[in-house]
Structure formats: structure tokens, C-alpha cells
Design an enzyme around this catalytic site. Structure first.
Site, PDB file in Angstrom:
ATOM      1  CG  ASN A 238      -6.568  -1.107   0.525  1.00 27.44           C
ATOM      2  OD1 ASN A 238      -5.922  -0.609  -0.464  1.00 27.44           O
ATOM      3  ND2 ASN A 238      -6.099  -1.546   1.646  1.00 27.44           N
TER       4      ASN A 238
ATOM      5  CB  CYS B 271      -0.966  -0.105   1.223  1.00 27.79           C
ATOM      6  SG  CYS B 271      -2.145  -1.389   1.128  1.00 27.79           S
TER       7      CYS B 271
ATOM      8  CG  HIS C 143      -3.165   3.476   1.894  1.00 23.34           C
ATOM      9  ND1 HIS C 143      -3.564   2.932   0.437  1.00 23.34           N
ATOM     10  CD2 HIS C 143      -3.213   2.202   2.532  1.00 23.34           C
ATOM     11  CE1 HIS C 143      -3.715   1.646   0.561  1.00 23.34           C
ATOM     12  NE2 HIS C 143      -3.453   1.155   1.569  1.00 23.34           N
TER      13      HIS C 143
END
Ligand code: UT7
Length: 329
Positions: free
Chosen positions: A284, A114, A254
Site C-alpha cells: 500500500n 489513501c 486502491h
């Protein structure tokens, strides 16, 4: 001569058209729209039914080239962040350069889960700052559905597919990437991992039967580290650059969990209006989240705006980038 900085001169995203809603997921695993919304902030995510990560990256890059009026033959380098490459090798950057006609470019993949986009952005910026290159494309792309276990409700509800790409070019007005802080701690690897398929556990009947080719996450553990470290590193880069809350125009966080985003914004003293959020519609997308945020908010960004990009992910990896936006769209 003024110092050369690496400025983002364009951004383009791509998300597949197929939508998987929380209600759809509730038909597959024991979950509910209420649980997913309150625990994560996600309402729906996009899923790529056909094709690979490179196909999403190509769409983003072709859009970027068109938008910035750039000949693909002028691209020097492509840095591509992903944990879902088309193949273990060759790199997805290579595939992308071929598919998008960037025949003079070389490229490589970068694995930082990520945090992939901030790692790749900081890396790509070096080639501009040194004066070596004039046009570098940084891509964040993941087809998370290719490694999701739709029998595991703790992971399959979180992730989605998507891609984003930015163009980096030299700037002599002091705009673009100003600073970055990047961190990693490999002792966190057990908490968020795709256990099999690499050299540690090569593919076998057993690894398939034990479902080890899918993402495994100990959510609570990851949450604990993410919520502290993403907030800390964001505050640290502000302090390092003498930025007060009022100096920061945007936090680009994020998109893993709305609660982690809120904690980061609180630590930085930022109101909600300054925080980019699109987790509700994409979930995500791992390396895709940050460029997809920039793409969604591009029209609201003004030349000179101070942006803090910040992320935390598998590895563990985390960090923050401070940049000055370089154009009005
Ligand atoms: O992007 C890379 C980095 N990743 C992250 O930053 C993710 C960090 N972690 C998180 O965001 C959160 O930990 C999750 C969203 C993954 C989970 O939320 P949580 O509040 O930490 O839930 P939990 O794992 O503690 O689970 C709470 C309960 C459990 O039931 P019991 O044991 O209390 O009976 C789970 O079994 O919720 C249950 N649960 C679910 N229930 C309905 C777990 N997943 C689901 C689900 N639907 N999808």
C-alpha cells in the site's frame, strides 16, 4: 464548441529499487509470509533508503514530461497528494516544481491519505474544465517508510514507498474525467492516524518516546468501513452514470488489501480480468497506488475505455472517479 473535459494524456510511475520481502519482514517482527499473503495479498514492497517524497515525485514527473514531450515551463499547476510531505511546510508541490524546473507552475499539497489521488485528480480536472489551464500535473506520492514503526507488525507489513503522476489536458472529444463522488467522515480519524507532529501533539520527548510519530491503525475497524464504502461508492458512480457491469472496462482500486478489492469488484459485478492489481509487488503506497496501477496497466488501456477509480483511506476519506481513457499507447 464542445464542452472541455480533463483527459489524462500520460502517466508515469516511480518505485525505489530496494525490495523488502515478506521474508525480510519476518526477520524484523513476529510475522510470516503466509499471514501477510493471505490477509492482504502483499508479497513485497519497495523502500526508499535515501531521499524524500519529492525525490520520487521528481522521477515520476521527469519521466512523464519526457514521455509526453512536454517542456516543464509549460506546466500551469501541480496538485500533489501525500501524507508524507518533505516538510510540514513548504509544500512538496513547491519543492517538486523547483526540482523539476516547472518554474511557471504553482502547486499545492492535498492530504486525503489513501484517497489522495482521486481527490487531487478531481481537483486538478476543474482547472482544465473551466478553460483556465492547459497542462496540470497530478501526483500521488508517499514515503510511508518514513512514518512506519518497525516494532508494530500490524502496520509495518502493509505499506511501501512509491509515486505516480498523470498529465491532464483539455479534450473536446468527451474523453477524460466524466464524474466523481468524494466523501469524508472525520469521526473515523482515531482509527488511522499519525498522532503526533502536528499542532494537536507537537513533537516532544514524550511523543517520540511514546512512538506517536508513527502510523497507528486499528485494522479491523478500518477494514469494516473500507470494505463497505469502497464497494458502495463504486456501485453508486456506476448507477449515477447508467453504467452496467459490461460497460466498465477497468476497475482501478486502491491497493490496501486484496479482500477489499475483491469485495468492490464483486459489488460492481466485474470479473478479475477487469481489475488492476499490483499490491503483491508494491504493498500500500497510500496516494501512490492508483497512478502506479495506471502506469503498470497503461499498455493494456485503449482510447475510450471506461475506468472507475476508487479508494478508501484515513480520515476517513473515500470516493470514486469515472473517466474515459484518452489514448492508445
Ligand atoms: O489504505 C488505507 C486504509 N487501510 C485499509 O484499508 C486497511 C484495512 N484493514 C486491513 O486490511 C486488515 O484489517 C489488516 C490487513 C490490517 C489486518 O488483517 P485482519 O484480518 O483484520 O487481522 P486482525 O487485525 O484482526 O488481526 C488478526 C490476528 C491478531 O492476532 P489475534 O488477536 O487473533 O491473536 C493480530 O495480532 O493477526 C495478528 N496479526 C499478525 N500476525 C502476523 C496482526 N498483524 C500481524 C502480522 N503478522 N503482521
Amino acid at each position: 464548441m464542445n464542452k472541455i473535459t480533463a483527459a489524462i494524456t500520460g502517466v508515469q510511475g516511480f518505485v525505489p529499487e530496494d525490495v523488502l520481502s515478506n521474508a525480510d519482514l519476518a526477520k524484523i517482527v513476529d510475522t510470516s509470509d503466509e499471514w501477510i499473503t493471505t490477509r492482504t495479498g502483499i508479497k513485497e514492497r519497495r523502500i526508499l533508503k535515501n531521499g524524500a517524497s519529492s525525490d520520487m515525485a521528481v522521477k515520476a514527473v521527469e519521466g512523464l514530461l519526457k514521455k509526453t514531450n512536454t517542456d516543464p515551463m509549460d506546466i500551469d499547476l501541480v496538485v500533489l497528494a501525500t501524507v508524507t510531505p518533505d516538510y510540514p511546510f513548504p509544500s512538496t508541490a513547491n519543492v517538486l516544481c523547483d526540482k523539476a524546473g516547472m518554474k511557471n507552475a504553482w502547486g499545492f499539497d492535498l492530504i486525503a491519505a489513501c484517497s489522495g489521488f482521486i481527490y487531487a485528480l478531481s481537483t486538478g480536472a476543474q482547472f482544465i474544465e473551466t478553460g483556465k489551464y492547459k497542462k496540470v500535473i497530478v501526483v500521488g506520492v508517499d514515503k510511508m517508510t518514513s512514518i512506519l514503526d518497525y516494532q508494530d507488525r500490524t502496520t509495518c507489513v502493509i505499506f511501501g514507498d512509491g509515486a505516480g503522476a498523470v498529465m491532464l489536458e483539455p479534450n473536446q472529444e468527451g474523453l477524460g474525467v466524466q464524474d466523481f463522488i468524494l466523501r469524508s467522515d472525520g469521526s473515523g480519524r482515531e482509527y488511522l492516524v499519525q498522532p503526533a507532529g502536528g499542532s494537536a501533539n507537537p513533537p516532544s520527548i514524550q511523543t517520540v518516546e511514546q512512538r506517536l510519530h508513527f502510523v497507528k491503525q486499528e485494522g479491523k475497524q478500518v477494514f469494516k468501513f473500507a470494505v463497505i464504502n469502497m464497494a458502495e461508492v463504486s456501485a453508486e458512480i456506476m448507477e449515477k452514470n447508467n453504467l452496467k457491469s459490461e460497460d466498465v472496462d477497468w476497475l482501478v482500486p486502491h491497493q490496501a488489501n486484496l479482500r477489499i478489492i475483491d469485495a468492490t469488484a464483486d459489488r460492481m459485478g466485474l470479473p478479475k480480468e477487469k481489475v488492476m492489481i499490483n499490491i503483491e509487488k508494491y504493498g500500500n503506497t497510500t496516494a501512490g497506488t492508483l497512478p502506479l496501477c495506471l502506469w503498470d496497466y497503461e499498455k493494456q488501456l485503449k482510447k475510450g475505455d471506461n475506468l472507475i477509480l476508487s479508494a478508501f483511506g484515513g480520515g476517513f476519506t473515500w470516493g470514486a472517479v469515472y473517466l474515459k481513457w484518452a489514448y492508445n499507447s
